[in-house]
Design an enzyme around this catalytic site. Structure first.
Site, PDB file in Angstrom:
ATOM      1  CE  LYS A 113      -3.101  -2.143  -3.013  1.00 42.05           C
ATOM      2  NZ  LYS A 113      -2.540  -2.668  -4.286  1.00 42.05           N
TER       3      LYS A 113
HETATM    4  C1  LIG Z   1      -1.473  -3.611  -4.349  1.00 42.55           C
HETATM    5  C2  LIG Z   1      -1.260  -4.354  -5.612  1.00 42.55           C
HETATM    6  C3  LIG Z   1      -0.472  -5.536  -5.657  1.00 42.55           C
HETATM    7  C4  LIG Z   1       0.275  -6.073  -4.447  1.00 42.55           C
HETATM    8  O1  LIG Z   1      -0.574  -6.600  -3.485  1.00 42.55           O
HETATM    9  P1  LIG Z   1      -0.051  -6.884  -1.979  1.00 42.55           P
HETATM   10  O2  LIG Z   1      -1.269  -7.209  -1.217  1.00 42.55           O
HETATM   11  O3  LIG Z   1       0.582  -5.590  -1.523  1.00 42.55           O
HETATM   12  O4  LIG Z   1       0.937  -7.992  -2.055  1.00 42.55           O
HETATM   13  C5  LIG Z   1      -0.384  -6.221  -6.856  1.00 42.55           C
HETATM   14  N1  LIG Z   1      -0.998  -5.767  -7.969  1.00 42.55           N
HETATM   15  C6  LIG Z   1      -1.747  -4.643  -7.973  1.00 42.55           C
HETATM   16  C7  LIG Z   1      -2.371  -4.180  -9.242  1.00 42.55           C
HETATM   17  C8  LIG Z   1      -1.912  -3.900  -6.801  1.00 42.55           C
HETATM   18  O5  LIG Z   1      -2.652  -2.775  -6.805  1.00 42.55           O
END
Ligand SMILES: *Cc1c(COP(=O)(O)O)cnc(C)c1O
Length: 471
Positions: A113
């Protein structure tokens, strides 16, 4: 470039107008009115660029209301070796023949993120200064999203963050990551309750329109187009690292929750990046796997939503999925509204299995899917460590498990590494009998002074806290 709503609203907006907004006025999600096409010559020119330069080129196709020199400077400030740990920013590492991990989690909070949120922080600061406005971001987190937002907004002018989390329920590492921030504009609120209480408080505050306006309350949720756009860049960067010519195709496997990450892959593919398959990997919360296998999209109730060892994929519905369905249905806003507004509200599900459009998900858009459960995660973490000496986190393990089921000879498969194992130490110990390695910059963070306000789960008290800290 103008932006439209997936539910057919007549408004057309520019990038900086939707940057600080959430949903479109009709409850839909914003998408560009078309996907800019990247031809062979452009791909060749982009191949030699640094990550920041590549980000600037991709973003320029979607942002025409920030002067080019400013946008370039924002990209250069965001994607640095200092912040992301290597000059490649998203380095690939090879596993067995044709299978790669793309590291997206070497940013400040060790999860992917950061890739988008770090850019968002700089875009917000830029746009707020230009307008002479301020923004108070209110959020609820059980871990990942909150810390990525705080590390993106810390020290930024014009922005404050008020992040609620359930008191005592995050891991000691996650608490230390968030609560050790000493920046004046970051406010941690530990709510005496569970995550749902935090979410209810955020909703209640946002529904008080007078308060919201007076205190300039906003959010940074995963449906923000700017986050998705930032994620498109690393699909290009991964492709260039895995190939030596533009005649080659690659596939990507994406550990998925809210469908934001893999939706960025869909955008990259729609722009002409030579992607063969987009593999959606889910955990026990298999809303998306069910859709791609059967054509039925069925939102889960809270009793049906499992707490797993890949918690960032524990979703009951996928908030970005509407974007893809809009494209799948030939960008028919009325049809999309009927599914997401009417049918989901009344029946909690919709069924496209008999619609010819459903076949297109695989045939035209390259989507396939698979599922991984706790035992798969443990086995994959162990196997990857034993065979390659590489320690992976639980979400990446879900991706890798599903990727192996979809391998095709001659097509490199890139699995997106979405977090580092240190964030999920308990499961790593269960799989390997040893604790994950900790990056040097996180040595001893649990002992740092903590900056957090503990408050009861009471909307009035939280509002008062915000009002007292906005000046
Ligand atoms: C947020 C997250 C996901 C999922 O990603 P999306 O964009 O919501 O599909 C997968 N792995 C980790 C470690 C995350 O923080």
């Amino acid at each position: 470039m103008l932006y439209i709503s997936t539910r057919g609203h007549a408004d057309r907006k520019r990038f900086c107008e939707i940057l600080l907004e959430g949903l479109a006025p009709d409850g839909g999600l914003y998408l560009p009115e078309r996907y800019p096409q990247v031809d062979e010559a452009t791909l060749t020119a982009w191949r030699g660029l640094s990550y920041a330069e590549l980000a600037f080129e991709v973003l320029s196709l979607y942002v025409d209301d920030i002067p080019a020199a400013d946008l370039k400077a924002i990209c250069a400030r965001t994607y640095t070796e200092e912040v992301f740990g290597s000059w490649e920013i998203v380095p690939l590492r090879a596993l067995e023949n044709g299978l790669y991990l793309e590291a997206l989690s070497n940013g400040p909070t060790l999860a992917f993120k950061d890739m988008a949120m770090q850019l968002l922080g700089n875009l917000f600061e830029y746009e707020l200064a230009r307008r002479g406005e301020e923004l108070n971001i209110l959020g609820a987190t059980s871990g990942d999203t909150g810390s990525a937002a705080e590390y993106a907004m810390r020290g930024k002018k014009g922005v404050r963050v008020f992040m609620t989390s359930p008191n005592g329920r995050m891991s000691p590492f996650q608490q230390a990551q968030m609560f050790s921030l000493q920046d004046d504009n970051i406010h941690n609120i530990a709510v005496e309750g569970v995550f749902d209480d935090c979410q209810d408080i955020v909703k209640a505050v946002s529904n008080d329109l007078a308060f919201k306006r007076q205190y300039k309350i906003g959010t940074v949720n995963s449906i923000n187009w700017a986050r998705l756009m930032a994620q498109v860049v690393y699909y290009f960067a991964g492709y260039f690292q895995a190939t030596s010519s533009n005649s080659e195709k690659v596939s990507f496997t994406v550990p998925s929750g809210n469908f934001g990450n893999v939706c960025a892959g869909h955008v990259a593919r729609s722009m002409g990046l030579p992607i063969d398959k987009l593999v959606v990997a889910t955990n026990e919360n298999d809303v998306l796997d069910e859709f791609f296998r059967t054509g039925v999209y069925r939102v889960r109730g809270s009793a049906d939503t499992h707490e797993t060892s890949s918690p960032s994929m524990d979703i009951s519905k996928a908030s970005n999925f509407e974007r893809f369905v809009f494209d799948l249905l030939g960008r028919d806003g009325d049809k999309t509204r009927a599914l997401f507004h009417d049918q989901l509200a009344s029946q909690g599900r919709f069924d496209l299995s008999a619609d010819p459009a459903f076949q297109m998900a695989a045939q035209r858009y390259g989507f396939v899917s698979g599922k991984s459960i706790h035992a798969d995660r443990l086995a994959t973490i162990k196997d990857t460590f034993q065979r390659f000496g590489s320690m992976i986190d639980t979400h990446t393990a879900d991706g890798l498990k599903v990727a192996r089921e979809q391998l095709q000879a001659g097509v490199p498969m890139i699995v997106l590494e979405t977090a580092l194992p240190i964030k999920f130490a308990e499961t790593i110990v269960e799989a390997l009998g040893q604790a994950p390695t900790r990056p040097a910059k996180f040595e001893g963070i649990e002992a740092l002074p903590k900056r957090v306000k503990v408050l009861p789960a009471d909307v009035a008290l939280i509002k008062r806290y915000i009002a007292e800290n906005v000046h």
